[in-house]
Write a protein that holds these residues in place. Structure first.
Motif, PDB file in Angstrom:
ATOM      1  N   PHE A 171      32.165  33.760  35.808  1.00  0.00           N
ATOM      2  CA  PHE A 171      33.213  33.516  34.818  1.00  0.00           C
ATOM      3  C   PHE A 171      34.499  33.097  35.526  1.00  0.00           C
ATOM      4  O   PHE A 171      35.053  33.857  36.322  1.00  0.00           O
ATOM      5  CB  PHE A 171      33.456  34.776  33.988  1.00  0.00           C
ATOM      6  CG  PHE A 171      32.277  35.189  33.160  1.00  0.00           C
ATOM      7  CD1 PHE A 171      31.819  34.376  32.134  1.00  0.00           C
ATOM      8  CD2 PHE A 171      31.622  36.392  33.405  1.00  0.00           C
ATOM      9  CE1 PHE A 171      30.724  34.746  31.358  1.00  0.00           C
ATOM     10  CE2 PHE A 171      30.533  36.777  32.638  1.00  0.00           C
ATOM     11  CZ  PHE A 171      30.079  35.950  31.612  1.00  0.00           C
ATOM     12  N   LYS A 172      34.974  31.907  35.234  1.00  0.00           N
ATOM     13  CA  LYS A 172      36.124  31.360  35.949  1.00  0.00           C
ATOM     14  C   LYS A 172      37.406  32.126  35.659  1.00  0.00           C
ATOM     15  O   LYS A 172      38.344  32.084  36.454  1.00  0.00           O
ATOM     16  CB  LYS A 172      36.312  29.880  35.577  1.00  0.00           C
ATOM     17  CG  LYS A 172      35.077  29.009  35.814  1.00  0.00           C
ATOM     18  CD  LYS A 172      34.583  29.109  37.247  1.00  0.00           C
ATOM     19  CE  LYS A 172      33.332  28.256  37.456  1.00  0.00           C
ATOM     20  NZ  LYS A 172      32.766  28.442  38.814  1.00  0.00           N
ATOM     21  N   TRP A 173      37.444  32.849  34.549  1.00  0.00           N
ATOM     22  CA  TRP A 173      38.653  33.591  34.192  1.00  0.00           C
ATOM     23  C   TRP A 173      38.661  35.009  34.753  1.00  0.00           C
ATOM     24  O   TRP A 173      39.646  35.725  34.631  1.00  0.00           O
ATOM     25  CB  TRP A 173      38.793  33.663  32.666  1.00  0.00           C
ATOM     26  CG  TRP A 173      37.512  33.914  31.944  1.00  0.00           C
ATOM     27  CD1 TRP A 173      36.687  32.990  31.373  1.00  0.00           C
ATOM     28  CD2 TRP A 173      36.866  35.197  31.740  1.00  0.00           C
ATOM     29  NE1 TRP A 173      35.586  33.602  30.813  1.00  0.00           N
ATOM     30  CE2 TRP A 173      35.664  34.951  31.025  1.00  0.00           C
ATOM     31  CE3 TRP A 173      37.187  36.505  32.081  1.00  0.00           C
ATOM     32  CZ2 TRP A 173      34.790  35.958  30.651  1.00  0.00           C
ATOM     33  CZ3 TRP A 173      36.313  37.529  31.720  1.00  0.00           C
ATOM     34  CH2 TRP A 173      35.135  37.243  31.016  1.00  0.00           C
ATOM     35  N   PHE A 176      38.394  38.542  39.840  1.00  0.00           N
ATOM     36  CA  PHE A 176      37.858  38.991  41.119  1.00  0.00           C
ATOM     37  C   PHE A 176      37.445  37.860  42.056  1.00  0.00           C
ATOM     38  O   PHE A 176      37.002  38.109  43.175  1.00  0.00           O
ATOM     39  CB  PHE A 176      36.662  39.920  40.883  1.00  0.00           C
ATOM     40  CG  PHE A 176      36.989  41.039  39.942  1.00  0.00           C
ATOM     41  CD1 PHE A 176      37.906  42.020  40.290  1.00  0.00           C
ATOM     42  CD2 PHE A 176      36.410  41.093  38.683  1.00  0.00           C
ATOM     43  CE1 PHE A 176      38.228  43.043  39.414  1.00  0.00           C
ATOM     44  CE2 PHE A 176      36.721  42.115  37.804  1.00  0.00           C
ATOM     45  CZ  PHE A 176      37.637  43.089  38.167  1.00  0.00           C
ATOM     46  N   HIS A 177      37.585  36.639  41.595  1.00  0.00           N
ATOM     47  CA  HIS A 177      37.270  35.517  42.490  1.00  0.00           C
ATOM     48  C   HIS A 177      38.152  34.310  42.177  1.00  0.00           C
ATOM     49  O   HIS A 177      37.708  33.167  42.206  1.00  0.00           O
ATOM     50  CB  HIS A 177      35.785  35.148  42.415  1.00  0.00           C
ATOM     51  CG  HIS A 177      35.218  35.085  41.027  1.00  0.00           C
ATOM     52  ND1 HIS A 177      34.929  33.915  40.391  1.00  0.00           N
ATOM     53  CD2 HIS A 177      34.897  36.071  40.156  1.00  0.00           C
ATOM     54  CE1 HIS A 177      34.444  34.160  39.196  1.00  0.00           C
ATOM     55  NE2 HIS A 177      34.422  35.460  39.017  1.00  0.00           N
ATOM     56  N   LEU A 178      39.413  34.607  41.877  1.00  0.00           N
ATOM     57  CA  LEU A 178      40.386  33.539  41.658  1.00  0.00           C
ATOM     58  C   LEU A 178      40.738  32.846  42.970  1.00  0.00           C
ATOM     59  O   LEU A 178      41.115  31.672  42.986  1.00  0.00           O
ATOM     60  CB  LEU A 178      41.658  34.105  41.012  1.00  0.00           C
ATOM     61  CG  LEU A 178      41.502  34.703  39.603  1.00  0.00           C
ATOM     62  CD1 LEU A 178      42.826  35.307  39.155  1.00  0.00           C
ATOM     63  CD2 LEU A 178      41.050  33.632  38.611  1.00  0.00           C
ATOM     64  N   PHE A 179      40.613  33.592  44.077  1.00  0.00           N
ATOM     65  CA  PHE A 179      40.927  33.060  45.398  1.00  0.00           C
ATOM     66  C   PHE A 179      39.682  33.183  46.277  1.00  0.00           C
ATOM     67  O   PHE A 179      39.556  34.117  47.078  1.00  0.00           O
ATOM     68  CB  PHE A 179      42.105  33.821  46.012  1.00  0.00           C
ATOM     69  CG  PHE A 179      43.310  33.897  45.112  1.00  0.00           C
ATOM     70  CD1 PHE A 179      44.178  32.807  45.003  1.00  0.00           C
ATOM     71  CD2 PHE A 179      43.569  35.029  44.350  1.00  0.00           C
ATOM     72  CE1 PHE A 179      45.272  32.863  44.160  1.00  0.00           C
ATOM     73  CE2 PHE A 179      44.674  35.093  43.513  1.00  0.00           C
ATOM     74  CZ  PHE A 179      45.522  33.997  43.416  1.00  0.00           C
ATOM     75  N   THR A 202      32.633  43.574  49.221  1.00  0.00           N
ATOM     76  CA  THR A 202      32.813  43.650  47.772  1.00  0.00           C
ATOM     77  C   THR A 202      33.995  42.788  47.336  1.00  0.00           C
ATOM     78  O   THR A 202      33.831  41.635  46.972  1.00  0.00           O
ATOM     79  CB  THR A 202      33.023  45.111  47.313  1.00  0.00           C
ATOM     80  OG1 THR A 202      34.101  45.704  48.062  1.00  0.00           O
ATOM     81  CG2 THR A 202      31.786  45.934  47.516  1.00  0.00           C
ATOM     82  N   PHE A 203      35.205  43.344  47.416  1.00  0.00           N
ATOM     83  CA  PHE A 203      36.382  42.636  46.923  1.00  0.00           C
ATOM     84  C   PHE A 203      36.801  41.468  47.812  1.00  0.00           C
ATOM     85  O   PHE A 203      37.274  40.446  47.327  1.00  0.00           O
ATOM     86  CB  PHE A 203      37.573  43.605  46.793  1.00  0.00           C
ATOM     87  CG  PHE A 203      37.565  44.396  45.520  1.00  0.00           C
ATOM     88  CD1 PHE A 203      38.169  43.908  44.373  1.00  0.00           C
ATOM     89  CD2 PHE A 203      36.934  45.622  45.460  1.00  0.00           C
ATOM     90  CE1 PHE A 203      38.158  44.632  43.195  1.00  0.00           C
ATOM     91  CE2 PHE A 203      36.918  46.356  44.296  1.00  0.00           C
ATOM     92  CZ  PHE A 203      37.534  45.864  43.161  1.00  0.00           C
ATOM     93  N   PHE A 204      36.641  41.638  49.110  1.00  0.00           N
ATOM     94  CA  PHE A 204      37.184  40.653  50.044  1.00  0.00           C
ATOM     95  C   PHE A 204      36.087  40.092  50.961  1.00  0.00           C
ATOM     96  O   PHE A 204      35.020  40.687  51.112  1.00  0.00           O
ATOM     97  CB  PHE A 204      38.292  41.279  50.891  1.00  0.00           C
ATOM     98  CG  PHE A 204      39.390  41.908  50.079  1.00  0.00           C
ATOM     99  CD1 PHE A 204      40.248  41.113  49.322  1.00  0.00           C
ATOM    100  CD2 PHE A 204      39.558  43.288  50.040  1.00  0.00           C
ATOM    101  CE1 PHE A 204      41.252  41.682  48.559  1.00  0.00           C
ATOM    102  CE2 PHE A 204      40.568  43.869  49.287  1.00  0.00           C
ATOM    103  CZ  PHE A 204      41.416  43.063  48.544  1.00  0.00           C
ATOM    104  N   THR A 205      36.388  38.955  51.577  1.00  0.00           N
ATOM    105  CA  THR A 205      35.443  38.306  52.485  1.00  0.00           C
ATOM    106  C   THR A 205      35.795  38.563  53.946  1.00  0.00           C
ATOM    107  O   THR A 205      35.131  38.040  54.835  1.00  0.00           O
ATOM    108  CB  THR A 205      35.441  36.788  52.243  1.00  0.00           C
ATOM    109  OG1 THR A 205      36.777  36.266  52.486  1.00  0.00           O
ATOM    110  CG2 THR A 205      35.047  36.449  50.815  1.00  0.00           C
TER     111      THR A 205
END
Length: 228
Positions: A171-173, A176-179, A202-205
């Motif tokens: 989901f683009k909105w 959790f993955h806007l960046f 999880t949250f970060f790469t």
């Protein structure tokens, strides 16, 4: 619904789950949330209490504890620490239980759903549920001594994130993955389940990037672009 936002998967994964899989999942979830979780909570309560966690403070008391101009940045800081601590602990635990000597005994249960589904996000071996899920989840609270009501906010965010990540949809909105350069997101975790390698965060790469465990995912993306 939302067919245009469904993550493409290999044809071998486009099969309905069996009744046996669903029963095992619901039995596992029931055991984890009704028995394993409460036991872990009871065991860690003294540790969190000694860390300064206020279990009695209500949201109204938190609101009245300081002017908003001071309170909001503090709460954001606490939740950011929660995210960083959880992501770090989860990455290393998740990577460890993928070791071939451990995987078949513990983590393989979670990977029964090689095509991810939201309700299977917390389906895990009891050992993994405690060490890989609950401990990373509460690490930030133990480190900061934040009020329990702030942890409830963080818990809500984390549950939303893990269901989104296991949804099979991009989901683009979703926040959790806007960046994508620094955030995880469902595409990475969907790849992890379908290919069973890499992308352990999880949250970060950050940790995947630093340790090179995102390379399989990068190679997969490159191969998909080549096909297109």
């Amino acid at each position: 619904f939302f067919a245009d936002q469904k993550i493409p998967r290999p044809e071998r994964l486009n099969k309905p789950y069996t009744k046996q899989q669903l029963v095992r999942c619901w039995v596992g979830l029931t055991a984890n949330f009704l028995f394993v979780g409460p036991f872990a909570t009871w065991a860690t309560f003294p540790i969190l209490k000694n860390a300064g966690v206020d279990f009695k403070m209500t949201f109204s008391e938190l609101y009245a504890s300081a002017p908003l101009i001071e309170l909001v940045p503090k709460v954001i800081f606490w939740i950011l620490i929660d995210m960083i601590a959880e992501d770090t602990a989860f990455y290393w635990c998740h990577r460890a239980i993928h070791h071939r000597a451990i995987y078949k005994h513990i983590h393989k249960i979670h990977h029964e759903f090689n095509a991810v589904v939201g309700f299977g996000a917390a389906y895990a071996h009891p050992v993994e549920f405690i060490i890989g899920n609950l401990m990373p989840l509460t690490l930030g609270m133990a480190l900061t001594g934040q009020p329990f009501c702030v942890f409830v906010i963080w818990l809500t965010i984390r549950l939303w994130e893990t269901v989104d990540t296991h949804s099979g949809y991009d989901f683009k909105w979703a926040p959790f993955h806007l960046f994508p350069a620094i955030q995880g997101g469902p595409q990475r975790h969907d790849f992890h389940h379908s290919h069973n390698k890499g992308s352990y965060g999880t949250f970060f790469t950050f940790w995947d990037w630093l340790c090179g465990t995102d390379q399989p995912y990068k190679e997969y993306l490159a191969s998909q672009e080549h096909k297109d």
